[in-house]
Write a protein that holds these residues in place. Sequence first.
Motif, PDB file in Angstrom:
ATOM      1  N   GLY A   4      39.858  54.092  26.710  1.00 56.73           N
ATOM      2  CA  GLY A   4      39.008  53.591  27.781  1.00 56.73           C
ATOM      3  C   GLY A   4      38.355  52.292  27.384  1.00 56.73           C
ATOM      4  N   LEU A  37      30.825  60.606  31.735  1.00 57.53           N
ATOM      5  CA  LEU A  37      31.839  60.122  30.801  1.00 57.53           C
ATOM      6  C   LEU A  37      31.951  61.060  29.598  1.00 57.53           C
ATOM      7  N   CYS A  38      30.815  61.422  29.010  1.00 63.49           N
ATOM      8  CA  CYS A  38      30.829  62.323  27.850  1.00 63.49           C
ATOM      9  C   CYS A  38      31.337  63.712  28.220  1.00 63.49           C
ATOM     10  N   LEU A  97      33.503  51.209  29.938  1.00 67.49           N
ATOM     11  CA  LEU A  97      32.987  52.486  30.416  1.00 67.49           C
ATOM     12  C   LEU A  97      31.560  52.759  29.962  1.00 67.49           C
ATOM     13  N   THR A  98      31.042  51.987  29.027  1.00 65.30           N
ATOM     14  CA  THR A  98      29.762  52.321  28.400  1.00 65.30           C
ATOM     15  C   THR A  98      28.601  51.442  28.849  1.00 65.30           C
ATOM     16  N   ASP A 132      26.322  56.445  33.958  1.00 66.38           N
ATOM     17  CA  ASP A 132      27.680  56.976  33.839  1.00 66.38           C
ATOM     18  C   ASP A 132      27.921  57.686  32.509  1.00 66.38           C
ATOM     19  N   HIS A 133      26.994  57.599  31.578  1.00 67.78           N
ATOM     20  CA  HIS A 133      27.221  58.157  30.244  1.00 67.78           C
ATOM     21  C   HIS A 133      27.406  59.672  30.255  1.00 67.78           C
ATOM     22  N   THR A 146      33.511  64.391  30.519  1.00 67.07           N
ATOM     23  CA  THR A 146      34.953  64.265  30.704  1.00 67.07           C
ATOM     24  C   THR A 146      35.662  64.154  29.357  1.00 67.07           C
ATOM     25  N   TRP A 205      36.228  61.363  36.729  1.00 65.43           N
ATOM     26  CA  TRP A 205      34.928  61.766  36.185  1.00 65.43           C
ATOM     27  C   TRP A 205      34.329  62.828  37.089  1.00 65.43           C
TER      28      TRP A 205
END
Length: 130
Positions: free
Chosen positions: A34, A47-48, A37-38, A43-44, A50, A19
């Motif tokens: 994945g 994550l988005c 992860l949510t 981290d959103h 990536t 990330w």
Amino acid sequence: AACDGLSECSTPDSSHAAWNAASEAEPAGGLVLGSDLTYFVDDHRPLCDTIAALLAARPLARAVLAHQRRGLLFRGGRTPGDHHLDHFCAVAAASGLRVTAVPGAAAEAASGAAGENVSLLEVEACDRER
């Protein structure tokens, strides 16, 4: 000979995507998977970012995430709805991604006495035709 998806026509491969290094991210194949992860809203965004980079590198790739539906905890129970999923979908939309439930893929998790619901989510670029 036609490939049946499990034949010798292709060999599975995998790679690790770090990330916040979206510019270096490159999927090994056509499927990005994945789970877990949510949950953390902080981290959103990475994550988005990536996922968007991975999908841009391979326009025919699919991204599928397993998401455990949760309400916010409070004294005595849980709130209705799923703040984590709502936030993830909003950040994904702002990143040019669309999040949809994979039809027929809802399942009861085997772990935990409560049997929390788990959904499979497909994440795709908004400019991709369905």
